[in-house]
Design a protein around this motif. Structure first.
Motif, mmCIF file in Angstrom:
data_model
loop_
_atom_site.group_PDB
_atom_site.id
_atom_site.type_symbol
_atom_site.label_atom_id
_atom_site.label_comp_id
_atom_site.label_asym_id
_atom_site.label_seq_id
_atom_site.Cartn_x
_atom_site.Cartn_y
_atom_site.Cartn_z
ATOM 1 N N ILE A 88 0.841 -1.209 0.000
ATOM 2 C CA ILE A 88 0.000 0.000 0.000
ATOM 3 C C ILE A 88 0.871 1.252 0.000
ATOM 4 O O ILE A 88 0.604 2.202 -0.749
ATOM 5 C CB ILE A 88 -0.977 -0.025 1.189
ATOM 6 C CG1 ILE A 88 -2.052 -1.097 0.949
ATOM 7 C CG2 ILE A 88 -1.609 1.336 1.423
ATOM 8 C CD1 ILE A 88 -2.943 -1.372 2.137
ATOM 9 N N ARG A 91 0.780 3.935 -3.044
ATOM 10 C CA ARG A 91 0.403 5.324 -2.768
ATOM 11 C C ARG A 91 1.505 6.282 -3.212
ATOM 12 O O ARG A 91 1.243 7.348 -3.765
ATOM 13 C CB ARG A 91 0.095 5.519 -1.286
ATOM 14 C CG ARG A 91 -1.242 4.961 -0.888
ATOM 15 C CD ARG A 91 -1.540 5.263 0.556
ATOM 16 N NE ARG A 91 -2.847 4.734 0.926
ATOM 17 C CZ ARG A 91 -3.204 4.465 2.162
ATOM 18 N NH1 ARG A 91 -2.369 4.682 3.166
ATOM 19 N NH2 ARG A 91 -4.398 3.992 2.411
ATOM 20 N N LEU A 131 -4.023 -1.236 -5.424
ATOM 21 C CA LEU A 131 -4.384 -0.785 -4.076
ATOM 22 C C LEU A 131 -5.701 -1.426 -3.643
ATOM 23 O O LEU A 131 -5.864 -1.820 -2.484
ATOM 24 C CB LEU A 131 -4.530 0.738 -4.048
ATOM 25 C CG LEU A 131 -3.317 1.547 -3.658
ATOM 26 C CD1 LEU A 131 -3.587 3.036 -3.840
ATOM 27 C CD2 LEU A 131 -2.885 1.261 -2.248
ATOM 28 N N GLY A 132 -6.632 -1.530 -4.572
ATOM 29 C CA GLY A 132 -7.906 -2.177 -4.271
ATOM 30 C C GLY A 132 -7.718 -3.628 -3.861
ATOM 31 O O GLY A 132 -8.330 -4.097 -2.895
ATOM 32 N N HIS A 186 -6.499 -3.796 -0.357
ATOM 33 C CA HIS A 186 -7.560 -3.501 0.604
ATOM 34 C C HIS A 186 -8.537 -4.676 0.744
ATOM 35 O O HIS A 186 -9.023 -4.940 1.845
ATOM 36 C CB HIS A 186 -8.277 -2.205 0.226
ATOM 37 C CG HIS A 186 -7.524 -0.990 0.645
ATOM 38 N ND1 HIS A 186 -6.441 -0.506 -0.063
ATOM 39 C CD2 HIS A 186 -7.664 -0.174 1.710
ATOM 40 C CE1 HIS A 186 -5.956 0.549 0.549
ATOM 41 N NE2 HIS A 186 -6.678 0.779 1.633
ATOM 42 N N LEU A 204 -7.020 -7.043 3.045
ATOM 43 C CA LEU A 204 -7.070 -6.573 4.435
ATOM 44 C C LEU A 204 -8.484 -6.598 5.001
ATOM 45 O O LEU A 204 -8.700 -6.263 6.162
ATOM 46 C CB LEU A 204 -6.510 -5.153 4.536
ATOM 47 C CG LEU A 204 -5.006 -5.022 4.345
ATOM 48 C CD1 LEU A 204 -4.602 -3.559 4.237
ATOM 49 C CD2 LEU A 204 -4.271 -5.694 5.502
ATOM 50 N N ALA A 211 -10.991 -4.706 3.804
ATOM 51 C CA ALA A 211 -11.606 -3.390 3.625
ATOM 52 C C ALA A 211 -12.266 -3.327 2.245
ATOM 53 O O ALA A 211 -11.860 -2.562 1.373
ATOM 54 C CB ALA A 211 -10.562 -2.297 3.782
ATOM 55 N N SER A 212 -13.298 -4.143 2.077
ATOM 56 C CA SER A 212 -13.935 -4.281 0.767
ATOM 57 C C SER A 212 -14.597 -2.997 0.271
ATOM 58 O O SER A 212 -14.558 -2.701 -0.926
ATOM 59 C CB SER A 212 -14.962 -5.410 0.795
ATOM 60 O OG SER A 212 -14.326 -6.633 1.054
ATOM 61 N N ARG A 229 -13.677 0.109 0.853
ATOM 62 C CA ARG A 229 -12.597 0.991 0.362
ATOM 63 C C ARG A 229 -12.043 0.450 -0.954
ATOM 64 O O ARG A 229 -11.742 1.211 -1.871
ATOM 65 C CB ARG A 229 -11.494 1.111 1.409
ATOM 66 C CG ARG A 229 -10.304 1.931 0.954
ATOM 67 C CD ARG A 229 -10.664 3.401 0.743
ATOM 68 N NE ARG A 229 -9.492 4.136 0.310
ATOM 69 C CZ ARG A 229 -9.470 4.945 -0.742
ATOM 70 N NH1 ARG A 229 -10.550 5.171 -1.447
ATOM 71 N NH2 ARG A 229 -8.360 5.557 -1.079
ATOM 72 N N ALA A 230 -11.919 -0.859 -1.042
ATOM 73 C CA ALA A 230 -11.432 -1.472 -2.280
ATOM 74 C C ALA A 230 -12.362 -1.141 -3.438
ATOM 75 O O ALA A 230 -11.897 -0.818 -4.539
ATOM 76 C CB ALA A 230 -11.312 -2.983 -2.101
#
Length: 121
Positions: A20, A24, A47-48, A51, A54, A56-57, A59-60
């Protein structure tokens, strides 16, 4: 571009937080350089993926939506845009946003259908 590659290598190795950070940083350099392409849609999509891994669907899904929009702005192929839309749909489904998932997946199918028709013509 090298930072983007380091991000992908980290992602593939399961090192999600460094991935990440690299991705970024790659996006920041793309923006600073004013080079709108330079893999921006791919960096966003990667990045998706990080996420999603992690958990964090939601946000992905936002990142995949940004990747699809970037691909469209850049005039990339329907296949590229469909790939990002399909990933967005999968992330939305995982996040429990089924209506949004259906919309994104239908967009991907429509893009692929148009792409197949264009190639057959």
């Amino acid at each position: 571009m090298a930072l983007g590659h380091l991000g992908v290598v980290s992602l593939l190795g399961g090192d999600l937080l460094p991935a990440i950070e690299f991705l970024r940083a790659a996006l920041s350099l793309v923006a600073e350089a004013g080079d709108e392409y330079a893999g921006r849609d791919d960096h966003l999509a990667n990045l998706g993926v990080a996420h999603v891994a992690l958990g964090a669907s939601a946000r992905a899904a936002e990142l995949f939506e940004q990747a699809a929009a970037s691909a469209q702005l850049l005039g990339l192929s329907a296949w590229s845009r469909a790939s990002h839309a399909g990933r967005q749909g999968a992330a939305l489904a995982t996040a429990g946003e089924h209506e949004g998932a259906c919309t994104a997946l239908l967009e991907a199918v429509e893009l692929l259908g148009g792409s197949a028709r264009d190639e057959a013509a």
